[in-house]
Design a protein around this motif. Structure first.
Motif, PDB file in Angstrom:
ATOM      1  N   GLU A   1     -28.800  -4.852 -72.852  1.00 45.48           N
ATOM      2  CA  GLU A   1     -28.330  -3.757 -71.998  1.00 45.48           C
ATOM      3  C   GLU A   1     -29.226  -2.528 -72.110  1.00 45.48           C
ATOM      4  O   GLU A   1     -29.474  -1.845 -71.118  1.00 45.48           O
ATOM      5  CB  GLU A   1     -26.876  -3.405 -72.321  1.00 45.48           C
ATOM      6  CG  GLU A   1     -25.900  -4.490 -71.917  1.00 45.48           C
ATOM      7  CD  GLU A   1     -26.061  -4.956 -70.471  1.00 45.48           C
ATOM      8  OE1 GLU A   1     -26.112  -4.109 -69.551  1.00 45.48           O
ATOM      9  OE2 GLU A   1     -26.148  -6.182 -70.254  1.00 45.48           O
TER      10      GLU A   1
ATOM     11  N   ARG B   1     -34.183  -0.155 -65.436  1.00 43.83           N
ATOM     12  CA  ARG B   1     -33.553   0.515 -64.288  1.00 43.83           C
ATOM     13  C   ARG B   1     -34.166   1.894 -64.076  1.00 43.83           C
ATOM     14  O   ARG B   1     -34.497   2.271 -62.966  1.00 43.83           O
ATOM     15  CB  ARG B   1     -32.047   0.639 -64.522  1.00 43.83           C
ATOM     16  CG  ARG B   1     -31.308   1.328 -63.398  1.00 43.83           C
ATOM     17  CD  ARG B   1     -30.278   2.300 -63.976  1.00 43.83           C
ATOM     18  NE  ARG B   1     -29.672   3.071 -62.948  1.00 43.83           N
ATOM     19  CZ  ARG B   1     -30.147   4.255 -62.507  1.00 43.83           C
ATOM     20  NH1 ARG B   1     -31.231   4.774 -62.993  1.00 43.83           N
ATOM     21  NH2 ARG B   1     -29.525   4.912 -61.564  1.00 43.83           N
TER      22      ARG B   1
ATOM     23  N   VAL C   1     -29.777  -2.160 -58.302  1.00 45.17           N
ATOM     24  CA  VAL C   1     -28.686  -2.264 -59.282  1.00 45.17           C
ATOM     25  C   VAL C   1     -27.600  -3.190 -58.749  1.00 45.17           C
ATOM     26  O   VAL C   1     -27.083  -4.054 -59.478  1.00 45.17           O
ATOM     27  CB  VAL C   1     -28.127  -0.873 -59.657  1.00 45.17           C
ATOM     28  CG1 VAL C   1     -26.809  -0.989 -60.431  1.00 45.17           C
ATOM     29  CG2 VAL C   1     -29.153  -0.084 -60.456  1.00 45.17           C
ATOM     30  N   ARG C   2     -27.236  -3.045 -57.482  1.00 44.11           N
ATOM     31  CA  ARG C   2     -26.218  -3.936 -56.896  1.00 44.11           C
ATOM     32  C   ARG C   2     -26.703  -5.386 -56.894  1.00 44.11           C
ATOM     33  O   ARG C   2     -25.920  -6.306 -57.154  1.00 44.11           O
ATOM     34  CB  ARG C   2     -25.859  -3.490 -55.479  1.00 44.11           C
ATOM     35  CG  ARG C   2     -25.012  -2.234 -55.420  1.00 44.11           C
ATOM     36  CD  ARG C   2     -24.440  -1.962 -54.053  1.00 44.11           C
ATOM     37  NE  ARG C   2     -25.423  -1.927 -52.998  1.00 44.11           N
ATOM     38  CZ  ARG C   2     -25.727  -0.863 -52.261  1.00 44.11           C
ATOM     39  NH1 ARG C   2     -25.104   0.293 -52.484  1.00 44.11           N
ATOM     40  NH2 ARG C   2     -26.623  -0.932 -51.304  1.00 44.11           N
TER      41      ARG C   2
ATOM     42  N   GLU D   1     -26.304  -6.672 -60.364  1.00 38.98           N
ATOM     43  CA  GLU D   1     -24.899  -6.902 -60.698  1.00 38.98           C
ATOM     44  C   GLU D   1     -24.360  -8.155 -60.012  1.00 38.98           C
ATOM     45  O   GLU D   1     -23.581  -8.901 -60.605  1.00 38.98           O
ATOM     46  CB  GLU D   1     -24.048  -5.674 -60.363  1.00 38.98           C
ATOM     47  CG  GLU D   1     -24.320  -4.483 -61.263  1.00 38.98           C
ATOM     48  CD  GLU D   1     -24.089  -4.758 -62.746  1.00 38.98           C
ATOM     49  OE1 GLU D   1     -23.221  -5.587 -63.103  1.00 38.98           O
ATOM     50  OE2 GLU D   1     -24.784  -4.139 -63.576  1.00 38.98           O
ATOM     51  N   LYS D   2     -24.773  -8.405 -58.771  1.00 35.56           N
ATOM     52  CA  LYS D   2     -24.367  -9.641 -58.094  1.00 35.56           C
ATOM     53  C   LYS D   2     -24.929 -10.848 -58.849  1.00 35.56           C
ATOM     54  O   LYS D   2     -24.248 -11.845 -59.051  1.00 35.56           O
ATOM     55  CB  LYS D   2     -24.841  -9.645 -56.648  1.00 35.56           C
ATOM     56  CG  LYS D   2     -24.015  -8.754 -55.740  1.00 35.56           C
ATOM     57  CD  LYS D   2     -24.645  -8.607 -54.371  1.00 35.56           C
ATOM     58  CE  LYS D   2     -23.869  -7.711 -53.443  1.00 35.56           C
ATOM     59  NZ  LYS D   2     -23.373  -6.470 -53.971  1.00 35.56           N
TER      60      LYS D   2
ATOM     61  N   ARG E   1     -25.728 -11.017 -61.980  1.00 36.44           N
ATOM     62  CA  ARG E   1     -25.137 -11.105 -63.325  1.00 36.44           C
ATOM     63  C   ARG E   1     -23.927 -12.037 -63.357  1.00 36.44           C
ATOM     64  O   ARG E   1     -23.619 -12.614 -64.396  1.00 36.44           O
ATOM     65  CB  ARG E   1     -24.741  -9.711 -63.798  1.00 36.44           C
ATOM     66  CG  ARG E   1     -24.506  -9.613 -65.279  1.00 36.44           C
ATOM     67  CD  ARG E   1     -23.912  -8.268 -65.644  1.00 36.44           C
ATOM     68  NE  ARG E   1     -24.835  -7.177 -65.635  1.00 36.44           N
ATOM     69  CZ  ARG E   1     -25.491  -6.737 -66.694  1.00 36.44           C
ATOM     70  NH1 ARG E   1     -25.345  -7.333 -67.852  1.00 36.44           N
ATOM     71  NH2 ARG E   1     -26.284  -5.697 -66.601  1.00 36.44           N
TER      72      ARG E   1
ATOM     73  N   ASP F   1     -27.254 -14.681 -67.142  1.00 43.34           N
ATOM     74  CA  ASP F   1     -27.434 -13.544 -68.044  1.00 43.34           C
ATOM     75  C   ASP F   1     -28.871 -13.505 -68.566  1.00 43.34           C
ATOM     76  O   ASP F   1     -29.170 -12.773 -69.501  1.00 43.34           O
ATOM     77  CB  ASP F   1     -26.431 -13.588 -69.197  1.00 43.34           C
ATOM     78  CG  ASP F   1     -26.666 -14.783 -70.125  1.00 43.34           C
ATOM     79  OD1 ASP F   1     -27.428 -15.695 -69.769  1.00 43.34           O
ATOM     80  OD2 ASP F   1     -26.080 -14.793 -71.223  1.00 43.34           O
TER      81      ASP F   1
END
Length: 189
Positions: free
Chosen positions: A4, A11, A35-36, A39-40, A42, A46
């Motif tokens: 992370e 990022r 970022v979106r 996240e999609k 993810r 991973d």
């Protein structure tokens, strides 16, 4: 560093690279899109190189950053994990459009998109998986904000999805459904 923490640094690097670029339809900094996309993605993987490439997927295409600079940055932030840094850069390169107007000014959009489609079909499964997340985010955004351009965009990405089917099967199905639903939402209005 944790995964992370690494992703947060990547990022910020992507955000800095995009500088003052904004999303086309909203008053948001450009970084919200990568970022979106991450996240999609993810929800289906991973793996650090894929998540990092999702954050960086438009940097080479839309900024002045060059592959050697990106690789040097990635090697530094990925705890000297050279293989992961190289894999990330490879994915970003695969995600970067080659047949852009600036490089091929004599070709029209349809010709450039056809050449890009053929290039994307040859990319690896991981790059195609990232592309599915990118298509999902853009299809939702464009359909909601540009009813005139949306049919053209959705037709282009439908063609991509037909040719680029080597990635994650679940995310592929979701991308196909989002494109179909986006078409239907346009037809209903």
């Amino acid at each position: 560093m944790t995964k992370e923490e690494i992703l947060h640094i990547i990022r910020d690097y992507a955000d800095d690279a995009h500088g003052n670029q904004m999303r086309k339809y909203t008053p948001e900094r450009y970084i919200v899109h990568p970022v979106r996309v991450m996240e999609k993605l993810r929800g289906y993987t991973d793996r650090l190189p894929l998540l990092a490439a999702a954050l960086l997927h438009d940097v080479l295409e839309d900024t002045l950053v060059k592959p050697p600079q990106m690789l040097e940055f990635l090697k530094g932030v990925m705890n000297e994990a050279e293989a992961e840094a190289e894999e990330t850069l490879k994915l970003v390169i695969e995600m970067t459009d080659e047949f852009v107007k600036e490089a091929y000014p004599k070709l029209n959009r349809k010709q450039r998109k056809q050449m890009e489609l053929e290039r994307i079909a040859l990319t690896g499964a991981d790059a195609q998986t990232i592309k599915y997340a990118d298509i999902i985010d853009n299809a939702i955004d464009i359909t909601a904000n540009d009813r005139n351009f949306a049919p053209r965009y959705l037709k282009e990405v439908s063609a991509i999805l037909k040719m680029a089917d080597k990635g994650n099967a679940e995310l592929y199905a979701k991308a196909m459904q989002v494109v179909k639903d986006s078409y239907n939402s346009i037809d209903l209005r």
